[in-house]
Design an enzyme around this catalytic site. Structure first.
Site, PDB file in Angstrom:
ATOM      1  N   GLY A  24       0.787  -1.233   0.000  1.00 19.62           N
ATOM      2  CA  GLY A  24       0.000   0.000   0.000  1.00 19.62           C
ATOM      3  C   GLY A  24       0.819   1.284   0.000  1.00 19.62           C
ATOM      4  N   ASP A  73      -3.614  -9.203   7.691  1.00 21.88           N
ATOM      5  CA  ASP A  73      -2.525  -9.081   8.651  1.00 21.88           C
ATOM      6  C   ASP A  73      -1.712 -10.363   8.529  1.00 21.88           C
ATOM      7  OD1 ASP A  73      -0.860  -9.043  10.863  1.00 21.88           O
ATOM      8  OD2 ASP A  73      -2.334  -8.029  12.137  1.00 21.88           O
ATOM      9  N   TYR A 156      21.744  -6.138   7.183  1.00 22.77           N
ATOM     10  CA  TYR A 156      22.061  -6.568   8.556  1.00 22.77           C
ATOM     11  C   TYR A 156      21.429  -7.925   8.884  1.00 22.77           C
ATOM     12  CZ  TYR A 156      17.741  -3.975   9.993  1.00 22.77           C
ATOM     13  OH  TYR A 156      16.466  -3.492  10.130  1.00 22.77           O
ATOM     14  N   GLY A 198      19.812  -1.327   0.647  1.00 25.05           N
ATOM     15  CA  GLY A 198      20.419  -0.360   1.557  1.00 25.05           C
ATOM     16  C   GLY A 198      19.435   0.781   1.757  1.00 25.05           C
ATOM     17  N   PRO A 199      19.936   2.012   1.954  1.00 29.03           N
ATOM     18  CA  PRO A 199      19.013   3.127   2.184  1.00 29.03           C
ATOM     19  C   PRO A 199      18.237   3.552   0.939  1.00 29.03           C
ATOM     20  CG  PRO A 199      21.317   3.865   2.302  1.00 29.03           C
ATOM     21  CD  PRO A 199      21.348   2.386   2.110  1.00 29.03           C
TER      22      PRO A 199
END
Ligand code: COA
Length: 293
Positions: A24, A73, A156, A198-199
């Site tokens: 979404g 969910d 990570y 990554g970012p």
């Protein structure tokens, strides 16, 4: 450099049905948009039906594709089974599952309640397990020839990371699941791969992970050797490739797309990139002088 361009040829996903959990908003929405542009039917899921409906409408108008919003969910297996059934009722089959739904609290671990820790494990690890198991059982039961699972993890997942311990723990589990099932379910024509982004800033996650002026204080692009954050289309290109038949021989792989970020933190001498050029001349002389003694 045109890294914001669209990579795959037109209709690369034509006739395919893909489910994107957490579709979404944010990165899930960006990947969904590109799948639709490439001709796929896409079901997007999350807990917030109103938000999903808005996104589906917006993306259908933008792309001319069909986007089905389904409340689910992922923590609850019965809801996942219902979501799968609704997808099949609408599209007749499903070919790809993108496990993108996630949750994360940035916090010293000792400040987390047991329930807070569980909440992240339940969304990320149990949610991915629920979807993977339901879809996998369906594909195996119906003897579908080809299908694909794509999991969004993080770098990570293998290094671990302080202050996001539940997320790191859960993502490590998702990565193990990806590699395990890549072998076990290959005989059923099910490929399993993962992407470790990554970012890639998004409003939702970024405001939550780095609230207030933390965003300015921890400029993520400074941690990246390529000195920029990712563009959503770069991630969408990779995801579409891994979902598409073009990656038919890629199985059990995790592809990192982070501009070199995690390796920069890992290499023992990487900090030396702060040494200016003139100082290298001096250092070289000192090292050579030592050798000649
Ligand atoms: N730090 C520490 N604990 C937190 C917290 C925070 N920022 N926010 C909530 N908690 C705790 C709650 O206190 C609760 O524990 P308790 O019952 O012991 O008090 C537990 O976590 C569950 O919180 P709740 O708000 O009921 O969770 P939820 O199931 O409604 O939603 C998220 C959890 C993560 C899904 C929700 O925060 C969310 O929608 N986040 C946005 C999505 C996201 O995180 N995206 C990032 C992807 S990287």
């Amino acid at each position: 450099m045109n890294y914001k361009g669209k990579m795959l040829q037109d209709n690369a996903l034509k006739g395919q049905t893909i489910v994107v959990t957490g579709g979404g908003s944010g990165l899930g929405k960006a990947m969904t948009r590109y799948f639709l542009e490439l001709g796929a039917n896409v079901a997007i899921t999350s807990r917030n039906l109103e938000k999903l409906q808005g996104t589906a409408k917006e993306l259908e108008t933008e792309t001319g594709g069909i986007c089905l919003p389904l409340q689910c969910d992922v923590r609850h297996y019965d809801q996942v089974e219902a979501m799968l059934k609704n997808t099949l009722d609408k599209f007749g089959k499903v070919d790809g599952l993108l496990n993108n739904a996630a949750g994360n609290f940035i916090s010293p671990t000792e400040r987390l309640s047991a329930n807070a820790f569980d909440t992240i494990i339940d969304i990320v690890l149990k949610g991915t397990k629920n979807c993977t198991l339901a879809f996998g059982k369906h594909w195996i039961d119906t003897k579908q020839e080809q299908s694909v699972i794509l999991n969004i993890v993080t770098t990570y997942a293998w290094t671990g990371s302080a202050y996001v311990v539940p997320s790191a723990t859960a993502k490590a589990g998702v990565l193990a699941m990806t590699r395990s099932l890549a072998v076990e379910w290959a005989k059923y024509g099910i490929r399993s791969n993962a992407i470790a982004p990554g970012p890639f800033p998004t409003k939702g996650a970024w405001d939550r992970l780095l609230p207030g002026d933390l965003k300015e204080k921890f400029d993520m692009s400074k941690k990246v050797p390529l000195q920029r954050v990712g563009d959503h289309q770069e991630l969408a290109n990779l995801a579409a490739y891994l979902i598409s038949d073009f990656s038919a021989y890629v199985n059990g792989e995790v592809i990192t797309i982070d501009g070199g970020e995690w390796l920069k933190g890992a290499g023992q001498f990487n900090l030396l990139d702060q040494i200016p050029e003139q100082m290298w001349d001096m250092l070289e002389q000192m090292i050579r002088a030592k050798k000649s003694k």
